[in-house]
Every structure is written in C-alpha cells, then in structure tokens.
Design a protein around this motif. Structure first.
Motif, PDB file in Angstrom:
ATOM      1  N   ALA A  22      -9.100  34.169 -66.501  1.00 60.67           N
ATOM      2  CA  ALA A  22      -8.683  35.108 -65.472  1.00 60.67           C
ATOM      3  C   ALA A  22      -7.724  35.847 -65.965  1.00 60.67           C
ATOM      4  N   ARG A  23      -6.805  35.244 -66.785  1.00 58.96           N
ATOM      5  CA  ARG A  23      -5.707  35.837 -67.478  1.00 58.96           C
ATOM      6  C   ARG A  23      -6.063  36.768 -68.550  1.00 58.96           C
ATOM      7  N   ARG A  24      -7.292  36.813 -69.006  1.00 64.14           N
ATOM      8  CA  ARG A  24      -7.793  37.671 -70.055  1.00 64.14           C
ATOM      9  C   ARG A  24      -8.494  38.854 -69.436  1.00 64.14           C
ATOM     10  N   GLY A  25      -9.153  38.491 -68.293  1.00 63.15           N
ATOM     11  CA  GLY A  25      -9.956  39.542 -67.821  1.00 63.15           C
ATOM     12  C   GLY A  25     -10.741  39.020 -66.514  1.00 63.15           C
ATOM     13  N   PRO A  26     -11.338  39.719 -65.806  1.00 66.24           N
ATOM     14  CA  PRO A  26     -11.630  39.539 -64.711  1.00 66.24           C
ATOM     15  C   PRO A  26     -13.055  38.329 -64.790  1.00 66.24           C
ATOM     16  N   THR A  27     -12.831  37.313 -63.822  1.00 59.78           N
ATOM     17  CA  THR A  27     -13.719  36.053 -64.122  1.00 59.78           C
ATOM     18  C   THR A  27     -14.155  35.628 -62.581  1.00 59.78           C
ATOM     19  N   VAL A  28     -15.449  34.956 -62.984  1.00 62.47           N
ATOM     20  CA  VAL A  28     -16.238  34.553 -61.577  1.00 62.47           C
ATOM     21  C   VAL A  28     -16.531  33.216 -62.294  1.00 62.47           C
ATOM     22  N   LEU A  29     -16.416  32.326 -61.085  1.00 56.35           N
ATOM     23  CA  LEU A  29     -16.674  30.874 -61.263  1.00 56.35           C
ATOM     24  C   LEU A  29     -17.742  30.631 -60.411  1.00 56.35           C
ATOM     25  N   VAL A  30     -18.700  29.921 -60.871  1.00 58.75           N
ATOM     26  CA  VAL A  30     -20.042  29.907 -60.008  1.00 58.75           C
ATOM     27  C   VAL A  30     -20.027  28.199 -59.688  1.00 58.75           C
ATOM     28  N   ASP A  31     -19.850  28.043 -58.797  1.00 63.84           N
ATOM     29  CA  ASP A  31     -19.975  26.440 -58.130  1.00 63.84           C
ATOM     30  C   ASP A  31     -21.529  26.227 -57.922  1.00 63.84           C
ATOM     31  N   GLY A  50      -4.871  22.837 -54.566  1.00 69.26           N
ATOM     32  CA  GLY A  50      -5.637  24.215 -54.830  1.00 69.26           C
ATOM     33  C   GLY A  50      -4.848  24.940 -55.794  1.00 69.26           C
ATOM     34  N   GLN A  51      -4.251  24.520 -56.635  1.00 72.00           N
ATOM     35  CA  GLN A  51      -3.588  24.938 -58.039  1.00 72.00           C
ATOM     36  C   GLN A  51      -4.346  24.834 -59.175  1.00 72.00           C
ATOM     37  N   THR A  52      -3.762  25.430 -60.321  1.00 69.17           N
ATOM     38  CA  THR A  52      -4.450  25.214 -61.771  1.00 69.17           C
ATOM     39  C   THR A  52      -3.157  24.769 -62.493  1.00 69.17           C
ATOM     40  N   VAL A  53      -3.452  24.354 -63.808  1.00 64.82           N
ATOM     41  CA  VAL A  53      -2.265  23.998 -64.496  1.00 64.82           C
ATOM     42  C   VAL A  53      -1.670  25.185 -64.977  1.00 64.82           C
ATOM     43  N   HIS A  54      -2.136  26.278 -64.809  1.00 67.32           N
ATOM     44  CA  HIS A  54      -1.609  27.768 -65.029  1.00 67.32           C
ATOM     45  C   HIS A  54      -0.525  27.980 -63.967  1.00 67.32           C
ATOM     46  N   THR A  55      -0.529  27.475 -63.039  1.00 74.33           N
ATOM     47  CA  THR A  55       0.456  27.847 -61.716  1.00 74.33           C
ATOM     48  C   THR A  55       1.434  26.705 -61.578  1.00 74.33           C
ATOM     49  N   LEU A  56       1.403  25.581 -62.178  1.00 77.78           N
ATOM     50  CA  LEU A  56       2.118  24.482 -61.576  1.00 77.78           C
ATOM     51  C   LEU A  56       3.343  24.108 -62.806  1.00 77.78           C
ATOM     52  N   GLN A  89       5.962  21.093 -65.321  1.00 79.61           N
ATOM     53  CA  GLN A  89       5.439  19.873 -65.073  1.00 79.61           C
ATOM     54  C   GLN A  89       3.927  19.921 -65.531  1.00 79.61           C
ATOM     55  N   ALA A  90       3.449  20.914 -66.029  1.00 78.99           N
ATOM     56  CA  ALA A  90       1.822  21.180 -66.243  1.00 78.99           C
ATOM     57  C   ALA A  90       1.914  21.626 -67.476  1.00 78.99           C
ATOM     58  N   ALA A  91       2.944  21.639 -68.467  1.00 78.55           N
ATOM     59  CA  ALA A  91       2.876  22.502 -69.527  1.00 78.55           C
ATOM     60  C   ALA A  91       2.063  21.802 -70.497  1.00 78.55           C
ATOM     61  N   ALA A  92       2.320  20.550 -70.671  1.00 72.52           N
ATOM     62  CA  ALA A  92       1.203  19.962 -71.769  1.00 72.52           C
ATOM     63  C   ALA A  92      -0.192  20.308 -71.588  1.00 72.52           C
ATOM     64  N   ALA A  93      -0.309  19.943 -69.940  1.00 77.21           N
ATOM     65  CA  ALA A  93      -2.000  20.077 -69.839  1.00 77.21           C
ATOM     66  C   ALA A  93      -2.361  21.726 -69.927  1.00 77.21           C
ATOM     67  N   GLU A 145      -5.391  25.714 -72.686  1.00 73.74           N
ATOM     68  CA  GLU A 145      -5.614  27.040 -73.695  1.00 73.74           C
ATOM     69  C   GLU A 145      -6.245  26.737 -75.060  1.00 73.74           C
ATOM     70  N   ALA A 146      -5.818  25.236 -75.555  1.00 71.44           N
ATOM     71  CA  ALA A 146      -6.353  25.088 -77.023  1.00 71.44           C
ATOM     72  C   ALA A 146      -7.803  25.013 -76.866  1.00 71.44           C
ATOM     73  N   VAL A 147      -8.206  24.199 -75.953  1.00 69.33           N
ATOM     74  CA  VAL A 147      -9.817  24.214 -75.654  1.00 69.33           C
ATOM     75  C   VAL A 147     -10.606  25.638 -75.452  1.00 69.33           C
ATOM     76  N   LEU A 148      -9.665  26.364 -75.032  1.00 71.93           N
ATOM     77  CA  LEU A 148     -10.256  28.031 -74.565  1.00 71.93           C
ATOM     78  C   LEU A 148     -10.519  28.458 -75.967  1.00 71.93           C
ATOM     79  N   GLU A 149      -9.371  28.462 -76.890  1.00 69.24           N
ATOM     80  CA  GLU A 149      -9.296  29.279 -77.912  1.00 69.24           C
ATOM     81  C   GLU A 149     -10.432  28.718 -78.877  1.00 69.24           C
ATOM     82  N   GLU A 150     -10.744  27.460 -78.768  1.00 71.83           N
ATOM     83  CA  GLU A 150     -11.828  26.687 -79.593  1.00 71.83           C
ATOM     84  C   GLU A 150     -13.428  27.450 -78.969  1.00 71.83           C
ATOM     85  N   ILE A 151     -13.387  27.559 -77.819  1.00 68.66           N
ATOM     86  CA  ILE A 151     -14.653  28.076 -77.072  1.00 68.66           C
ATOM     87  C   ILE A 151     -14.910  29.670 -77.431  1.00 68.66           C
TER      88      ILE A 151
END
Ligand SMILES: Nc1ncnc2c1ncn2[C@@H]1O[C@H](COP(=O)(O)OP(=O)(O)O)[C@@H](O)[C@H]1O
Ligand SMILES: [Mg+2]
Length: 213
Positions: A33-42, A187-193, A196-200, A205-211
């Motif tokens: 979502a930091r890169r563009g509009p994103t939808v998560l489907v549960d 109700g947060q993500t590692v991007h908003t924590l 304390q969430a820097a390593a996560a 981000e590394a997983v996403l880059e590979e994807i």
C-alpha cells in the motif's frame, strides 16, 4: 476492450493452518500500500484479516480489506482497479476455488514453518502450483520460511528439504518475533509500530522485494 491496467496479484496459500498466511498477507499488503492502492481479500470464513482490520479502529489499515465478495468487485470494469491485490486464503480452499484463484494471480507465496512435518503436508499443493504455472512465463510460486529461528544448521536442513520439492524458496526468511502477534492484537502492521518493529519491517520489505522481482 477494457483499458484498466491489470493489478499485480499475490496469493498466500497453504492447506495447513497456522503457517502465517494471514500475518504475511496483512503485513505484505500494508507494505504494498506504500507503493500503490492495494486491496486485501480475506477468503477465510474465519475472517482473521477482516478482524485485524476491525481492530485497527479509526486509524484503519493502509489498504482496503474485503471478504470474498471482493472477487466480483474487482471484476467490475467500471471501477478503478487497485495496483495490488493480496489474497489471504483459508486452509480448506476448495479445489475449483483454488484453481480459479491460481489462474488469476501473478505470484503465490506458500508460508511454511521450520518443520519437516509442515513441509511434507504441502506436497500436494506444490504439484497443483506446478500445473498452474505451466506455460505462464510471468508466473512464480515460492515457499517462504516463517517463524524461523536463528539456527544455521537447522536452516540448512530446511533448505535441503525444500529443494526436494522443486519449488523456489525465498532467500529472505521471516523470523519468529512477538511483534507479529502484537501487531495483529493492536490492528497495526510492522510498518506502523515504530522502532520496536524495525527488524520485522526490514524482513517484510525484503520478502516483498523478492516477490516483486
Ligand atoms: N513470524 C511470526 N512470529 C511470531 N508469531 C507469528 C509469526 N507468524 C505468525 N505468527 C502467529 O502464529 C499464529 C498463526 O499465524 P496466522 O497468520 O494466523 O496463520 P494462518 O493464516 O496460516 O492460519 C498467529 O497467532 C500469529 O500471530
Ligand atoms: Mg489465516
């Protein structure tokens, strides 16, 4: 003919529960979502990702989170298309639903725990993924190790076991960290924590880059 650009679609799939599909789907969707509009489907009737979004309160999550009805919405050509769609799948995804999903996504990520038993349970899924990917040059499916422990010998053994499956294993691993559990609770993500969430955050981000490669 539609002029809508097709979104980049990623599915988190494993027939075993508890391997981290929802945890990774939510955190990866937030990173996208930091890169563009994103939808998560549960797609899980248990609705864990929807519950996660509900926990986020007024602040909300940075992506829209919908239930299974999103499939129809996404097909509506009169609506603007998101740039990214992330599908969080239930363990018991029915065969035809799974086939249809595999037909539409660009990437499949199969989270596995560092356990041989968990890995063996995904044998059937790997064969389905091979069939789905046949003849599609832009398609990729990969395992990602979740809840990994910093134990080199064990990681090596897992790498060798995964190699027998003939499915790519991402180089980046997701470690076992309490912050992933507290992110869901709050109700947060590692991007908003914060710090304390820097390593996560770095490993997501590394997983996403590979994807996205
Ligand atoms: N990397 C991790 N570190 C610590 N706990 C994790 C991690 N990944 C997942 N969990 C926890 O493991 C449990 C199962 O994860 P979940 O994402 O719900 O799996 P699934 O969607 O595959 O059933 C949850 O309690 C979640 O908070
Ligand atoms: Mg789940």
């Amino acid at each position: 003919m539609s002029r809508r650009a097709a979104p980049f679609q990623l599915a988190l799939i494993n027939h075993k529960g508890g391997t981290g599909k929802t945890t990774l789907a939510v955190n990866l969707a937030a990173a996208l979502a930091r890169r563009g509009p994103t939808v998560l489907v549960d797609l899980d009737p248990q609705g864990s990702a929807l519950q996660w979004a509900a926990q986020s309160g007024a602040a909300g999550l940075p992506m829209a989170v919908y239930g299974a009805e999103a499939a129809q919405m996404l097909a509506d050509e009169s609506q603007p298309s998101p740039h990214y769609v992330v599908w969080d799948c239930p363990p018991a995804l029915q065969q035809d639903g799974l086939q249809a999903l595999l037909g539409r996504v660009d990437r499949v990520l199969v989270p596995v725990l560092p356990s041989a038993l968990d890995l063996w349970a995904s044998w059937h899924l790997v064969r389905l993924l091979e069939q789905a990917g046949a003849g599609r040059s832009a398609w990729r499916a990969a395992f990602v190790l979740n809840q990994a422990e910093p134990d080199r010998a064990w990681s090596q053994a897992m790498n060798e076991a995964v190699a027998e499956f003939g499915l790519e294993l991402l180089q980046s691993v997701v470690r076992r960290r309490a912050i992933y559990r507290s992110a869901a609770l709050q109700g947060q993500t590692v991007h908003t924590l914060g710090r304390q969430a820097a390593a996560a955050r770095a490993e997501i981000e590394a997983v996403l880059e590979e994807i996205l490669k």
